[in-house]
Design a protein around this motif. Structure first.
Motif, mmCIF file in Angstrom:
data_model
loop_
_atom_site.group_PDB
_atom_site.id
_atom_site.type_symbol
_atom_site.label_atom_id
_atom_site.label_comp_id
_atom_site.label_asym_id
_atom_site.label_seq_id
_atom_site.Cartn_x
_atom_site.Cartn_y
_atom_site.Cartn_z
ATOM 1 N N GLN A 8 -5.476 88.285 -25.197
ATOM 2 C CA GLN A 8 -6.176 87.031 -24.947
ATOM 3 C C GLN A 8 -7.626 87.137 -25.421
ATOM 4 N N SER A 371 5.307 78.886 -23.000
ATOM 5 C CA SER A 371 4.301 77.907 -23.431
ATOM 6 C C SER A 371 3.405 77.514 -22.252
ATOM 7 N N TRP A 372 4.029 77.336 -21.074
ATOM 8 C CA TRP A 372 3.248 76.977 -19.887
ATOM 9 C C TRP A 372 2.280 78.111 -19.523
ATOM 10 N N GLN A 374 0.953 80.373 -21.470
ATOM 11 C CA GLN A 374 -0.152 80.430 -22.427
ATOM 12 C C GLN A 374 -1.145 79.295 -22.208
ATOM 13 N N SER A 375 -0.644 78.124 -21.748
ATOM 14 C CA SER A 375 -1.562 77.010 -21.475
ATOM 15 C C SER A 375 -2.526 77.365 -20.337
ATOM 16 N N CYS A 376 -2.051 78.167 -19.389
ATOM 17 C CA CYS A 376 -2.921 78.630 -18.300
ATOM 18 C C CYS A 376 -3.984 79.585 -18.831
ATOM 19 N N TYR A 377 -3.544 80.505 -19.697
ATOM 20 C CA TYR A 377 -4.512 81.418 -20.309
ATOM 21 C C TYR A 377 -5.501 80.659 -21.186
ATOM 22 N N ASP A 378 -5.013 79.663 -21.914
ATOM 23 C CA ASP A 378 -5.905 78.871 -22.766
ATOM 24 C C ASP A 378 -7.022 78.236 -21.945
ATOM 25 N N ALA A 379 -6.669 77.757 -20.743
ATOM 26 C CA ALA A 379 -7.676 77.145 -19.866
ATOM 27 C C ALA A 379 -8.733 78.172 -19.457
ATOM 28 N N ASP A 382 -11.078 79.439 -22.190
ATOM 29 C CA ASP A 382 -12.071 78.454 -22.610
ATOM 30 C C ASP A 382 -13.177 78.372 -21.559
ATOM 31 N N GLN A 392 -2.688 72.608 -14.827
ATOM 32 C CA GLN A 392 -1.469 73.277 -15.292
ATOM 33 C C GLN A 392 -0.631 73.784 -14.112
ATOM 34 N N GLU A 395 1.300 70.993 -12.891
ATOM 35 C CA GLU A 395 2.412 70.798 -13.825
ATOM 36 C C GLU A 395 3.559 71.741 -13.449
#
Length: 495
Positions: A8, A371-372, A374-379, A382, A392, A395
């Motif tokens: 990450q 995918s879900w 990775q969306s948490c890691y993306d948050a 950032d 998320q 979600e």
């Protein structure tokens, strides 16, 4: 770094550049982080708690990614004068005078309060928690270096940093974006500034007047260190002359952090920090929090509900969830309505998480769990965007109910991955606690305590100490716990 999550890439907003930057630690796999701690002269207020909670979340996430983090957060127990200025009374000495106790009694009392409150909010302790009074020698040595390098001068037992001299070869104001020329133009002539060459100069060491209790010997006479100098000494001692992250509240950017940069550059010739992070302020019902106006609330009042601003008490985890729902760099408005909404959201999330272990599994997954995740890691990658992470997580709660109701499917392997990831983000990173589990744990402890009292009562009766036996029974009854003696022994019920 050997963590499963080491691929990450984290970006963070650097106050020094005013931009988001890719985080690259000085030493691969290691992070040095310093956060300005409290001045322990009063109960810690909620605005400060938000700052420490934000950096607790950052600390947790970096550790989760596999970094070895040395987190240093100081205790200021001397040298911080009233109005954050170079004149006036020491905040701790003033409190001691008003309470008619020793300054270190004040320090002890409010350091304990600080630790207790952060523990209730489930904040992890820092790696090192140095005190200003424990590092007087280091501060004196830094002052000597600054004087030797020509950036400070002594006057009447005090030592001041020469800002104009420093600015000839450096940029005083680069963190806060202030120009020294504008500062000079806007300066009001204040009393007791005659010792300084210029009003912008700040104290590295202050002469202790006769009535000043907290004092130490130095080459310039008995005195005490400047507030800004303390953090320079403690951060560089434990993290080195150059380290990764320096954090604190937005209100510390100027002059405190600006002066820290100047002191380091003047003593060792380099900017001490690669990434400056600042947490924003809390408001209360749309107005700035202030003790003087009464628009203020302490953490203990949130837990008890004993505040004119609240209709009830809230658990520390609900309050933490409320704070995590805003980005650490944004202003957050505190209100009873906002806490009520957060409590509902928190309970909804916990209810969904508690369903995880009982979800049915299938041969195929209709949800893309990877995918879900990775969306948490993306948050979080950032600039530690906790509100996007929480979105998320809700979600994920939707997915959980869909699987429960048979409207979606998940394999056993994906379910295990889903469950471990949710637990990591909710409990390990956001630092929330499941109130149901905590309640069960407390219930077990209560039952154990009652059983112990029953045993002590039994021993008292065996020793014909009926006064103690009756006292245990009667006082438990006053607390709503009724003992019942029977052939099988003594049982209890809650009345």
């Amino acid at each position: 770094m050997t963590s499963l999550y080491s691929n990450q890439s984290v970006t963070l907003y650097n106050s020094l550049s005013g931009e988001k930057e890719l985080f690259k630690p000085i030493l691969e796999g290691n992070v040095g982080m310093y956060v300005c701690g409290p001045t322990v002269y009063s109960n810690v207020h909620l605005g400060n708690v938000r700052t420490f909670m934000s950096f607790d979340m950052i600390f947790r996430y970096l550790k989760h990614l596999g970094y070895k983090v040395r987190y240093v957060r100081n205790i200021t127990d001397a040298g911080h004068l009233t109005d954050d200025a170079d004149e006036g009374e020491d905040k701790i000495s003033k409190k001691a005078r008003l309470e008619q106790i020793e300054p270190m009694e004040v320090v002890q009392q409010y350091t304990i309060d600080f630790h207790n409150i952060l523990q209730k909010f489930n904040c992890l302790p820092p790696s090192i928690e140095p005190t200003a009074t424990g590092h007087i020698i280091e501060q004196i040595e830094i002052i000597k270096e600054i004087i030797d390098n020509g950036y400070a001068y002594s006057e009447n037992g005090s030592v001041y940093f020469d800002v104009l001299k420093f600015n000839e070869n450096h940029n005083y104001g680069k963190l806060s974006g202030r120009l020294l020329e504008d500062m000079i133009t806007n300066t009001r002539e204040l009393t007791a500034q005659s010792e300084k060459k210029n009003p912008q100069d700040f104290a590295l060491w202050k002469k202790a007047e006769q009535q000043h209790i907290m004092r130490w010997p130095s080459p310039w006479g008995d005195g005490f260190p400047g507030w800004h100098l303390e953090c320079t000494a403690m951060s560089t001692k434990y993290l080195g002359e150059k380290f990764d992250i320096h954090g604190g509240g937005m209100d510390l950017k100027f002059p405190h952090h600006e002066c820290e940069i100047a002191q380091s550059e003047a003593s060792n010739g380099q900017d001490p920090v690669n990434y400056w992070l600042h947490a924003n302020m809390l408001t209360l019902n749309g107005k700035k929090m202030s003790k003087s106006t009464g628009n203020n609330i302490f953490p203990a009042e949130i837990f008890s509900g004993e505040s004119p601003f609240l209709t009830k008490g809230y658990s520390p985890s609900v309050a933490r969830f409320f704070i995590m729902q805003a980005h650490y760099r944004s202003v957050l408005d505190f209100s009873n309505d906002a806490l009520l909404a957060s409590e509902k959201g928190f309970n909804r999330l916990m209810e969904a998480i508690n369903l995880l272990s009982a979800l049915p599994t299938s041969e195929k997954s209709s949800i893309d769990i990877n995918s879900w995740i990775q969306s948490c890691y993306d948050a979080m990658n950032d600039d530690f965007n906790s509100p996007i992470l929480i979105a998320q997580l809700f979600e994920a709660a939707k997915y959980i109910y869909q699987i429960k109701d048979g409207k979606a499917s998940i394999t056993q392997t994906d379910l295990e991955k889903f469950q471990s990831s949710i637990h990591a983000f909710v409990f390990d990173i956001l630092g929330l606690e499941d109130l149901n589990i905590a309640a069960e744990s407390n219930s077990d402890k209560l039952n154990g305590a009652i059983e112990l009292l029953i045993q002590l009562r039994k021993e008292a009766r065996s020793n014909k100490d009926f006064a103690t036996s009756d006292q245990i029974r009667d006082q438990l009854l006053e607390l709503g716990i009724q003992l019942k003696d029977g052939k099988e022994g003594t049982t209890f019920t809650f009345s």
